[in-house]
Design a protein around this motif. Structure first.
Motif, mmCIF file in Angstrom:
data_model
loop_
_atom_site.group_PDB
_atom_site.id
_atom_site.type_symbol
_atom_site.label_atom_id
_atom_site.label_comp_id
_atom_site.label_asym_id
_atom_site.label_seq_id
_atom_site.Cartn_x
_atom_site.Cartn_y
_atom_site.Cartn_z
ATOM 1 N N PHE A 1 0.831 -1.206 0.000
ATOM 2 C CA PHE A 1 0.000 0.000 0.000
ATOM 3 C C PHE A 1 0.867 1.258 0.000
ATOM 4 O O PHE A 1 0.651 2.176 -0.789
ATOM 5 N N LYS A 2 1.886 1.286 0.877
ATOM 6 C CA LYS A 2 2.761 2.462 0.957
ATOM 7 C C LYS A 2 3.544 2.643 -0.347
ATOM 8 O O LYS A 2 3.705 3.768 -0.825
ATOM 9 N N ARG B 1 2.644 1.612 -3.362
ATOM 10 C CA ARG B 1 1.701 2.044 -4.397
ATOM 11 C C ARG B 1 1.341 3.519 -4.219
ATOM 12 O O ARG B 1 1.305 4.279 -5.188
ATOM 13 N N THR B 2 1.109 3.946 -2.993
ATOM 14 C CA THR B 2 0.762 5.339 -2.713
ATOM 15 C C THR B 2 1.917 6.261 -3.093
ATOM 16 O O THR B 2 1.712 7.290 -3.752
ATOM 17 N N THR C 1 2.318 6.321 -6.972
ATOM 18 C CA THR C 1 1.284 7.134 -7.623
ATOM 19 C C THR C 1 1.588 8.617 -7.458
ATOM 20 O O THR C 1 1.527 9.386 -8.421
#
Length: 143
Positions: free
Chosen positions: A8-9, A11-12, A15
């Motif tokens: 998640f981190k 990917r964040t 992005t």
């Protein structure tokens, strides 16, 4: 760190970084060059004499599309191609003097924009960010 949280981190961050990169590249891209052509020019600026296949792989295009875009850049006198001395079927693509001059100007503009974007960081914070970038490059990109 648990894998889902890591993913998640990552990917964040990816992005957000992609958005910043796209905005900066859009601001420095010459008007008479498409974003795809600019990506090719930037690759040629950072990599020494790639082949058509390498260019296509890096920008995510088929060989025919790569050839078409390189041809357009040749017509604008921004790139040249040369045949391999050993295998005439292989061609290398390079920036022309005009292409190198254009990319030097774009690189200088990019440096100014980055300096402006991160002017709020003090020297210690800048050093921390640079250390973090070195760590990310080493651990995630193998560089």
């Amino acid at each position: 760190m648990p894998l889902p949280e890591f993913a998640f981190k990552l990917r964040t961050f990816g992005t957000g970084f992609s958005k910043i990169t796209h905005r900066l590249l859009t601001e420095i891209k010459p008007e008479d060059v498409t974003m795809l052509q600019f990506e090719i020019l930037y690759l040629l600026y950072t990599e020494d004499s790639p082949t058509f296949g390498r260019i296509g792989a890096c920008v995510g295009m088929s060989l025919p599309n790569t050839s078409r875009e390189v041809k357009k850049l040749m017509e604008k006198k921004l790139v040249t191609k040369r045949a391999d001395l050993k295998d005439k079927r292989v061609h290398f693509v390079e920036l022309s003097p005009a292409g190198t001059e254009l990319m030097d100007e774009c690189s200088a503009r990019l440096e100014r924009l980055i300096a402006e974007q991160f002017a709020h960081l003090n020297p210690e914070e800048t050093a921390e960010v640079m250390q973090a970038l070195d760590l990310l490059s080493e651990k995630l990109l193998g560089e």
